[in-house]
Design an enzyme around this catalytic site. Structure first.
Site, PDB file in Angstrom:
ATOM      1  N   ARG A  47      13.961   9.793   0.236  1.00 14.50           N
ATOM      2  CA  ARG A  47      14.164  10.619   1.423  1.00 14.50           C
ATOM      3  C   ARG A  47      15.483  10.337   2.136  1.00 14.50           C
ATOM      4  O   ARG A  47      15.953   9.202   2.162  1.00 14.50           O
ATOM      5  CB  ARG A  47      12.998  10.413   2.405  1.00 14.50           C
TER       6      ARG A  47
ATOM      7  N   ASP B   5       3.052   4.046  -0.033  1.00 13.18           N
ATOM      8  CA  ASP B   5       4.173   4.948  -0.325  1.00 13.18           C
ATOM      9  C   ASP B   5       5.404   4.332   0.319  1.00 13.18           C
ATOM     10  O   ASP B   5       5.995   4.894   1.233  1.00 13.18           O
ATOM     11  CB  ASP B   5       3.903   6.355   0.202  1.00 13.18           C
TER      12      ASP B   5
ATOM     13  N   HIS C 101      10.479   9.256 -12.212  1.00 16.13           N
ATOM     14  CA  HIS C 101       9.325   9.534 -11.362  1.00 16.13           C
ATOM     15  C   HIS C 101       8.054   9.771 -12.181  1.00 16.13           C
ATOM     16  O   HIS C 101       7.279  10.677 -11.879  1.00 16.13           O
ATOM     17  CB  HIS C 101       9.615  10.742 -10.473  1.00 16.13           C
TER      18      HIS C 101
ATOM     19  N   HIS D 150      14.295  13.778  -2.888  1.00 15.83           N
ATOM     20  CA  HIS D 150      14.544  13.839  -4.333  1.00 15.83           C
ATOM     21  C   HIS D 150      15.599  14.869  -4.746  1.00 15.83           C
ATOM     22  O   HIS D 150      15.460  15.549  -5.754  1.00 15.83           O
ATOM     23  CB  HIS D 150      13.243  14.121  -5.072  1.00 15.83           C
TER      24      HIS D 150
ATOM     25  N   GLU E 235       9.138   3.727  -8.702  1.00 19.40           N
ATOM     26  CA  GLU E 235      10.520   4.200  -8.787  1.00 19.40           C
ATOM     27  C   GLU E 235      11.473   3.037  -8.507  1.00 19.40           C
ATOM     28  O   GLU E 235      11.542   2.547  -7.382  1.00 19.40           O
ATOM     29  CB  GLU E 235      10.760   5.322  -7.781  1.00 19.40           C
TER      30      GLU E 235
END
Length: 387
Positions: A108, A283, A211, A137, A348
């Site tokens: 982000r 996350d 990803h 992304h 990631e």
């Protein structure tokens, strides 16, 4: 000294035939691309990589997507351990980045803006966690939604596929023409190795990452709450309600984000913790102990029912871990099963999110005359058994 006579020609042929029968397979040939559909008026090809231990990886030129990754369990049964679809059309229609390379900047960017060399650049706002908009992304049409050039390659008996893409100056709002190559290898050590390389003609942020969604029980085979994780990371980057880093580095000790010793995903994912509430679970970006840019172990993931274990090694300073909090059963995968809540894990390897707006974070600015290089390895084995 008495010399033994050479075998007769027929005998020599028989010996060679027996030796060949018991030899390992010969060096692999470079894989060839096969048509997998059409996107943007271009033919999309898919390449199949294999190794000598029963692993198989299929990757396509659309989005450099890994469509499948098959690996054996402790009983010798092979399963596909990444989420995805059977057809290209499904990827084009609706996908949360299944198996794709994302960028120019993965993760982000706050408010979809950053300033570089005195100029402010504005990006598309394509994500809104917590109702707060940001760029995610690479934008509306990031690297996951373009057709790359693909070439099957081979080196020392190891199969690979090289993906190449040129992102033009101004694409998705980013400055500079970026020349990017991403190469996948599948080694006989059961390693899926990824090499990244990029150059630019103008200073630009670059934070490209892979990803793939993993379920070591096999895609479509339920939740991932019993997967056991260990991270080589004593700190993480806390976020605000919009999942944008605050700029601080926080110790994981005493929090549900502490994976310095093994913990199952489901053990603390629903803990009463502000960071977990912001993310709807995990996350977040972990600050890896290795900050020297050398290839080093970042994480170990173990699935107890199959024995499958995956180690992640990387040259990157961060690891974003996401546990499928936004999967809701609306997407049906290649095995015909819906992908439900927390049915996958994403790891990631990357620089930290929102790095262009965080001067204290390691820089992701690539300048002309320099080459960005990065390597990540996903290594598969069996706990209590050989790979």
């Amino acid at each position: 000294m008495t010399r033994k006579p050479n075998p007769a020609p027929a005998t020599r042929l028989a010996i060679l035939a027996i030796a060949a029968a018991f030899a390992l397979p010969s060096s692999a040939a470079a894989p060839k691309g096969e048509p997998f559909g059409t996107a943007d008026g271009k033919t999309v090809e898919i390449f199949t990589l294999t190794n000598r231990k029963g692993m198989k990886l299929r990757a396509m030129t659309y989005g450099a997507i890994v469509q499948s990754l098959e690996t054996p369990d402790r009983d010798g049964k092979t399963a596909d351990v990444v989420l995805g679809y059977k057809t290209l059309e499904e990827y084009i229609k609706d996908t949360p980045y299944f198996g794709a390379v994302v960028g120019r900047v993965g993760n982000r960017i706050a408010n979809g803006k950053f300033t570089l060399d005195g100029k402010t650049y504005t990006l598309a706002l394509n994500n809104d966690p917590g109702g707060i908009k940001c760029s995610l992304h690479g934008g509306l049409k990031g690297f996951d939604k373009v057709v790359w050039q693909g070439e099957g390659i081979e080196k020392d008996g190891v199969q690979g596929v090289k993906f190449h893409y040129v992102s033009k100056d101004g694409e998705e709002g980013y400055p500079g023409t970026l020349d990017l190559t991403v190469t996948y290898w599948l080694t006989d050590d059961n390693e899926w190795k990824i090499d990244y390389s990029a150059t630019t003609d103008k200073a630009t942020p670059v934070n490209v990452t892979q990803h793939s969604y993993f379920n070591l029980k096999g895609e479509g085979n339920g939740d991932i709450l019993d997967h056991e994780l260990t991270f080589k990371a004593a700190k993480f980057t806390p976020v605000d309600a919009g999942l944008i880093p605050t700029g601080k580095l926080q110790d994981v000790k005493g929090t549900p984000l502490d994976f310095t010793t093994p913990h199952k995903v489901g053990e603390r994912v629903n803990a009463d913790n502000e960071q977990l509430k912001f993310g709807g679970g995990y996350d977040h970006n972990w600050v890896l102990d290795n900050q020297g840019g050398k290839l080093a172990l970042a994480a170990t993931i173990h699935e107890p029912t199959t024995g499958r274990t995956m180690e992640i090694l990387t040259t990157e300073p961060g690891l974003q871990f996401y546990c499928g909090n936004f999967l809701d059963g609306k997407l049906t995968g290649k095995s015909g099963k819906p992908y439900n809540y927390r049915n996958a894990l994403v790891f990631e390897t990357q620089h930290y999110p929102d790095s262009p707006n965080q001067p204290s974070f390691p820089s992701i600015i690539l300048k002309p005359g320099k080459t960005m290089k990065s390597t990540t390895v996903y290594r598969f084995s069996l706990k209590g058994g050989k790979p």
